[in-house]
Motif scaffolding. Structure first.
Motif, PDB file in Angstrom:
ATOM      1  N   GLU A   1       0.815  -1.210   0.000  1.00  0.00           N
ATOM      2  CA  GLU A   1       0.000   0.000   0.000  1.00  0.00           C
ATOM      3  C   GLU A   1       0.851   1.264   0.000  1.00  0.00           C
ATOM      4  O   GLU A   1       0.393   2.318  -0.410  1.00  0.00           O
ATOM      5  CB  GLU A   1      -0.931   0.007   1.211  1.00  0.00           C
ATOM      6  CG  GLU A   1      -2.046  -1.016   1.123  1.00  0.00           C
ATOM      7  CD  GLU A   1      -2.893  -1.082   2.383  1.00  0.00           C
ATOM      8  OE1 GLU A   1      -2.614  -0.340   3.351  1.00  0.00           O
ATOM      9  OE2 GLU A   1      -3.844  -1.878   2.403  1.00  0.00           O
ATOM     10  N   ARG A   2       2.099   1.179   0.454  1.00  0.00           N
ATOM     11  CA  ARG A   2       2.967   2.347   0.538  1.00  0.00           C
ATOM     12  C   ARG A   2       3.779   2.591  -0.735  1.00  0.00           C
ATOM     13  O   ARG A   2       4.583   3.515  -0.799  1.00  0.00           O
ATOM     14  CB  ARG A   2       3.901   2.202   1.738  1.00  0.00           C
ATOM     15  CG  ARG A   2       3.123   2.226   3.056  1.00  0.00           C
ATOM     16  CD  ARG A   2       3.998   2.077   4.253  1.00  0.00           C
ATOM     17  NE  ARG A   2       4.914   3.218   4.324  1.00  0.00           N
ATOM     18  CZ  ARG A   2       6.024   3.234   5.025  1.00  0.00           C
ATOM     19  NH1 ARG A   2       6.385   2.180   5.718  1.00  0.00           N
ATOM     20  NH2 ARG A   2       6.797   4.297   5.047  1.00  0.00           N
ATOM     21  N   ILE A   3       3.546   1.793  -1.789  1.00  0.00           N
ATOM     22  CA  ILE A   3       4.235   2.010  -3.059  1.00  0.00           C
ATOM     23  C   ILE A   3       3.793   3.356  -3.630  1.00  0.00           C
ATOM     24  O   ILE A   3       2.603   3.676  -3.659  1.00  0.00           O
ATOM     25  CB  ILE A   3       3.928   0.875  -4.058  1.00  0.00           C
ATOM     26  CG1 ILE A   3       4.525  -0.442  -3.565  1.00  0.00           C
ATOM     27  CG2 ILE A   3       4.445   1.222  -5.455  1.00  0.00           C
ATOM     28  CD1 ILE A   3       4.127  -1.647  -4.406  1.00  0.00           C
ATOM     29  N   ILE A   4       4.747   4.136  -4.076  1.00  0.00           N
ATOM     30  CA  ILE A   4       4.462   5.419  -4.725  1.00  0.00           C
ATOM     31  C   ILE A   4       4.718   5.221  -6.215  1.00  0.00           C
ATOM     32  O   ILE A   4       5.818   4.827  -6.617  1.00  0.00           O
ATOM     33  CB  ILE A   4       5.354   6.537  -4.161  1.00  0.00           C
ATOM     34  CG1 ILE A   4       5.095   6.694  -2.666  1.00  0.00           C
ATOM     35  CG2 ILE A   4       5.110   7.842  -4.913  1.00  0.00           C
ATOM     36  CD1 ILE A   4       6.098   7.571  -1.952  1.00  0.00           C
ATOM     37  N   SER A   5       3.703   5.479  -7.038  1.00  0.00           N
ATOM     38  CA  SER A   5       3.801   5.234  -8.477  1.00  0.00           C
ATOM     39  C   SER A   5       3.563   6.522  -9.258  1.00  0.00           C
ATOM     40  O   SER A   5       2.749   7.364  -8.858  1.00  0.00           O
ATOM     41  CB  SER A   5       2.760   4.207  -8.915  1.00  0.00           C
ATOM     42  OG  SER A   5       2.992   2.972  -8.294  1.00  0.00           O
ATOM     43  N   PHE A   6       4.267   6.634 -10.380  1.00  0.00           N
ATOM     44  CA  PHE A   6       4.092   7.755 -11.296  1.00  0.00           C
ATOM     45  C   PHE A   6       3.868   7.208 -12.694  1.00  0.00           C
ATOM     46  O   PHE A   6       4.439   6.192 -13.073  1.00  0.00           O
ATOM     47  CB  PHE A   6       5.343   8.643 -11.309  1.00  0.00           C
ATOM     48  CG  PHE A   6       5.599   9.348 -10.019  1.00  0.00           C
ATOM     49  CD1 PHE A   6       5.100  10.616  -9.793  1.00  0.00           C
ATOM     50  CD2 PHE A   6       6.338   8.742  -9.016  1.00  0.00           C
ATOM     51  CE1 PHE A   6       5.331  11.270  -8.598  1.00  0.00           C
ATOM     52  CE2 PHE A   6       6.581   9.380  -7.819  1.00  0.00           C
ATOM     53  CZ  PHE A   6       6.072  10.655  -7.609  1.00  0.00           C
ATOM     54  N   HIS A   7       3.038   7.885 -13.447  1.00  0.00           N
ATOM     55  CA  HIS A   7       2.877   7.606 -14.874  1.00  0.00           C
ATOM     56  C   HIS A   7       3.304   8.892 -15.563  1.00  0.00           C
ATOM     57  O   HIS A   7       2.598   9.895 -15.494  1.00  0.00           O
ATOM     58  CB  HIS A   7       1.434   7.234 -15.215  1.00  0.00           C
ATOM     59  CG  HIS A   7       1.248   6.895 -16.652  1.00  0.00           C
ATOM     60  ND1 HIS A   7       1.694   5.714 -17.185  1.00  0.00           N
ATOM     61  CD2 HIS A   7       0.698   7.584 -17.679  1.00  0.00           C
ATOM     62  CE1 HIS A   7       1.410   5.689 -18.474  1.00  0.00           C
ATOM     63  NE2 HIS A   7       0.810   6.817 -18.794  1.00  0.00           N
ATOM     64  N   GLY A   8       4.477   8.857 -16.180  1.00  0.00           N
ATOM     65  CA  GLY A   8       5.059  10.111 -16.655  1.00  0.00           C
ATOM     66  C   GLY A   8       5.394  10.951 -15.427  1.00  0.00           C
ATOM     67  O   GLY A   8       6.023  10.486 -14.494  1.00  0.00           O
ATOM     68  N   ARG A   9       4.906  12.177 -15.389  1.00  0.00           N
ATOM     69  CA  ARG A   9       5.136  13.037 -14.223  1.00  0.00           C
ATOM     70  C   ARG A   9       3.939  13.072 -13.289  1.00  0.00           C
ATOM     71  O   ARG A   9       3.967  13.755 -12.267  1.00  0.00           O
ATOM     72  CB  ARG A   9       5.460  14.447 -14.676  1.00  0.00           C
ATOM     73  CG  ARG A   9       6.793  14.516 -15.387  1.00  0.00           C
ATOM     74  CD  ARG A   9       7.150  15.924 -15.714  1.00  0.00           C
ATOM     75  NE  ARG A   9       8.451  15.923 -16.363  1.00  0.00           N
ATOM     76  CZ  ARG A   9       9.308  16.892 -16.262  1.00  0.00           C
ATOM     77  NH1 ARG A   9       9.022  17.949 -15.545  1.00  0.00           N
ATOM     78  NH2 ARG A   9      10.459  16.819 -16.882  1.00  0.00           N
TER      79      ARG A   9
ATOM     80  N   LYS B   1       1.573  11.692 -10.521  1.00  0.00           N
ATOM     81  CA  LYS B   1       1.525  10.727  -9.423  1.00  0.00           C
ATOM     82  C   LYS B   1       0.204   9.969  -9.504  1.00  0.00           C
ATOM     83  O   LYS B   1      -0.854  10.547  -9.716  1.00  0.00           O
ATOM     84  CB  LYS B   1       1.645  11.435  -8.076  1.00  0.00           C
ATOM     85  CG  LYS B   1       1.724  10.479  -6.909  1.00  0.00           C
ATOM     86  CD  LYS B   1       1.946  11.195  -5.593  1.00  0.00           C
ATOM     87  CE  LYS B   1       1.977  10.187  -4.462  1.00  0.00           C
ATOM     88  NZ  LYS B   1       2.071  10.834  -3.165  1.00  0.00           N
ATOM     89  N   GLN B   2       0.299   8.673  -9.342  1.00  0.00           N
ATOM     90  CA  GLN B   2      -0.878   7.811  -9.401  1.00  0.00           C
ATOM     91  C   GLN B   2      -1.497   7.664  -8.016  1.00  0.00           C
ATOM     92  O   GLN B   2      -0.815   7.845  -7.004  1.00  0.00           O
ATOM     93  CB  GLN B   2      -0.488   6.440  -9.952  1.00  0.00           C
ATOM     94  CG  GLN B   2       0.085   6.502 -11.354  1.00  0.00           C
ATOM     95  CD  GLN B   2      -0.888   7.076 -12.348  1.00  0.00           C
ATOM     96  OE1 GLN B   2      -1.918   6.480 -12.617  1.00  0.00           O
ATOM     97  NE2 GLN B   2      -0.580   8.250 -12.892  1.00  0.00           N
ATOM     98  N   PRO B   3      -2.787   7.322  -7.948  1.00  0.00           N
ATOM     99  CA  PRO B   3      -3.427   7.124  -6.633  1.00  0.00           C
ATOM    100  C   PRO B   3      -2.713   6.036  -5.838  1.00  0.00           C
ATOM    101  O   PRO B   3      -2.107   5.134  -6.406  1.00  0.00           O
ATOM    102  CB  PRO B   3      -4.851   6.680  -6.988  1.00  0.00           C
ATOM    103  CG  PRO B   3      -5.049   7.052  -8.413  1.00  0.00           C
ATOM    104  CD  PRO B   3      -3.696   7.077  -9.053  1.00  0.00           C
ATOM    105  N   ASP B   4      -2.789   6.148  -4.521  1.00  0.00           N
ATOM    106  CA  ASP B   4      -2.179   5.145  -3.653  1.00  0.00           C
ATOM    107  C   ASP B   4      -2.749   3.777  -3.960  1.00  0.00           C
ATOM    108  O   ASP B   4      -3.940   3.631  -4.278  1.00  0.00           O
ATOM    109  CB  ASP B   4      -2.432   5.475  -2.180  1.00  0.00           C
ATOM    110  CG  ASP B   4      -1.688   6.733  -1.741  1.00  0.00           C
ATOM    111  OD1 ASP B   4      -0.736   7.135  -2.426  1.00  0.00           O
ATOM    112  OD2 ASP B   4      -2.080   7.308  -0.710  1.00  0.00           O
ATOM    113  N   LYS B   5      -1.906   2.778  -3.851  1.00  0.00           N
ATOM    114  CA  LYS B   5      -2.340   1.398  -4.078  1.00  0.00           C
ATOM    115  C   LYS B   5      -3.093   0.893  -2.854  1.00  0.00           C
ATOM    116  O   LYS B   5      -2.796   1.266  -1.735  1.00  0.00           O
ATOM    117  CB  LYS B   5      -1.140   0.505  -4.359  1.00  0.00           C
ATOM    118  CG  LYS B   5      -0.415   0.871  -5.639  1.00  0.00           C
ATOM    119  CD  LYS B   5       0.633  -0.154  -5.965  1.00  0.00           C
ATOM    120  CE  LYS B   5       1.342   0.182  -7.242  1.00  0.00           C
ATOM    121  NZ  LYS B   5       0.543   0.016  -8.428  1.00  0.00           N
TER     122      LYS B   5
END
Length: 96
Positions: free
Chosen positions: A73-81, A83-87
């Motif tokens: 749940e603490r993974i931080i993801s980006f698509h391009g620049r 930020k994606q919603p928290d997992k």
């Protein structure tokens, strides 16, 4: 996650079969050679480790990393620049 040889035609075929096996086992692709699957117990982790081991092609490197649902749940993801919603921890399904 894995790094498999793909120089020869037979190696490419084996790598593709391995990726398809992971998908058939319910893994989802995070990156081309990084697949993830939620397991609800250590017993289930052991079961999937054995299934992956049975599907290993010759050569290459395969690593299995385990982390908790809270770490997921603490993974931080980006698509391009962006930020994606928290997992969120995946829903668990029971089949009867």
């Amino acid at each position: 996650m894995f790094d498999l040889p793909v120089v020869e035609k037979a190696e490419r075929r084996a790598a593709t079969e391995f990726r398809n096996t992971l998908l058939d086992l319910g893994f989802s692709m995070s990156q081309f050679s990084v697949y993830m699957r939620f397991c609800s117990s250590p017993t289930q982790v052991d079961t999937y480790c054995k299934r992956v081991e049975e599907a290993l092609p010759e050569g290459g490197n395969v690593n299995i990393i385990q982390f908790t649902d809270k770490q997921y749940e603490r993974i931080i993801s980006f698509h391009g620049r962006a930020k994606q919603p928290d997992k969120k921890t995946p829903d668990q399904f029971d089949l009867f």
